[in-house]
Design a protein around this motif. Structure first.
Motif, PDB file in Angstrom:
ATOM      1  N   LEU A 106      33.170 -20.980  27.628  1.00  9.11           N
ATOM      2  CA  LEU A 106      34.177 -21.757  28.320  1.00  9.11           C
ATOM      3  C   LEU A 106      34.147 -21.565  29.871  1.00  9.11           C
ATOM      4  O   LEU A 106      34.143 -22.135  30.805  1.00  9.11           O
ATOM      5  CB  LEU A 106      35.623 -21.520  27.948  1.00  9.11           C
ATOM      6  CG  LEU A 106      35.892 -22.120  26.527  1.00  9.11           C
ATOM      7  CD1 LEU A 106      37.470 -21.881  25.984  1.00  9.11           C
ATOM      8  CD2 LEU A 106      35.952 -23.807  26.436  1.00  9.11           C
ATOM      9  N   HIS A 107      33.925 -20.241  30.159  1.00 11.04           N
ATOM     10  CA  HIS A 107      33.779 -19.440  31.396  1.00 11.04           C
ATOM     11  C   HIS A 107      32.485 -20.218  32.259  1.00 11.04           C
ATOM     12  O   HIS A 107      32.441 -20.356  33.122  1.00 11.04           O
ATOM     13  CB  HIS A 107      33.831 -18.205  31.557  1.00 11.04           C
ATOM     14  CG  HIS A 107      34.100 -17.409  32.657  1.00 11.04           C
ATOM     15  ND1 HIS A 107      33.065 -17.299  33.653  1.00 11.04           N
ATOM     16  CD2 HIS A 107      35.087 -17.464  33.679  1.00 11.04           C
ATOM     17  CE1 HIS A 107      33.602 -16.796  35.023  1.00 11.04           C
ATOM     18  NE2 HIS A 107      34.862 -16.942  34.788  1.00 11.04           N
ATOM     19  N   GLU A 108      31.444 -19.946  31.408  1.00 11.88           N
ATOM     20  CA  GLU A 108      30.148 -20.588  31.804  1.00 11.88           C
ATOM     21  C   GLU A 108      30.173 -21.903  32.203  1.00 11.88           C
ATOM     22  O   GLU A 108      29.613 -22.554  33.026  1.00 11.88           O
ATOM     23  CB  GLU A 108      28.731 -20.140  30.889  1.00 11.88           C
ATOM     24  CG  GLU A 108      28.663 -18.771  30.804  1.00 11.88           C
ATOM     25  CD  GLU A 108      27.687 -18.080  29.706  1.00 11.88           C
ATOM     26  OE1 GLU A 108      27.331 -19.223  28.772  1.00 11.88           O
ATOM     27  OE2 GLU A 108      27.563 -17.059  29.535  1.00 11.88           O
ATOM     28  N   GLU A 109      30.745 -22.627  31.058  1.00 11.89           N
ATOM     29  CA  GLU A 109      30.905 -24.242  31.124  1.00 11.89           C
ATOM     30  C   GLU A 109      31.703 -24.498  32.603  1.00 11.89           C
ATOM     31  O   GLU A 109      31.845 -25.678  32.962  1.00 11.89           O
ATOM     32  CB  GLU A 109      31.349 -24.863  29.945  1.00 11.89           C
ATOM     33  CG  GLU A 109      30.426 -24.650  29.015  1.00 11.89           C
ATOM     34  CD  GLU A 109      31.051 -25.406  27.605  1.00 11.89           C
ATOM     35  OE1 GLU A 109      32.270 -25.698  27.648  1.00 11.89           O
ATOM     36  OE2 GLU A 109      30.338 -25.086  26.557  1.00 11.89           O
ATOM     37  N   GLY A 110      32.549 -23.599  33.073  1.00 13.27           N
ATOM     38  CA  GLY A 110      33.406 -23.889  34.225  1.00 13.27           C
ATOM     39  C   GLY A 110      34.761 -24.361  33.883  1.00 13.27           C
ATOM     40  O   GLY A 110      35.487 -24.959  34.739  1.00 13.27           O
TER      41      GLY A 110
END
Length: 114
Positions: free
Chosen positions: A44-48
């Protein structure tokens, strides 16, 4: 209107919980599929989709998905109260827990020194 509120909260940093709640169904589904919390967070963090810390994410997962409604209160003490001014009687366990060894005595004797 909800999207605008999320954007406003995202700017101030107080909307982390709101962001998490919008993603709760997706996170719960991933947990049910066997994914680890850290893997979900990284994705989720990498997807923003989220920009808050892993510790905050973990707190939300524990509080809102894994243990909903559970409070962190201290359990009540069921021991009967002692009467006014009466010290609690020492038990054998309390006596065994006391440290053994050196005891300071300011009144020494010369025999103890040699």
């Amino acid at each position: 209107m909800a999207q605008r509120q999320l954007e406003l909260n995202k700017k101030t940093g107080s909307g982390n919980r709101a962001i998490f709640l919008t993603l709760r169904a997706e996170i719960k589904e991933a947990l049910d599929d066997g994914w680890a919390v850290v893997q979900i967070y990284r994705t989720l963090h990498e997807e923003g989709k989220i920009d808050f810390s892993y510790q905050a994410f973990r707190l939300y997962v524990n509080k809102l998905i894994l243990n909903p409604g559970q409070t962190h209160r201290k359990p009540k003490d069921n021991k009967p109260k002692q009467q006014d001014g009466m010290p609690e009687p020492a038990t054998a366990k309390q006596e065994a827990d006391k440290p053994k060894g050196f005891v300071w005595n300011p009144n020494y004797s010369k025999e103890d020194l040699f």
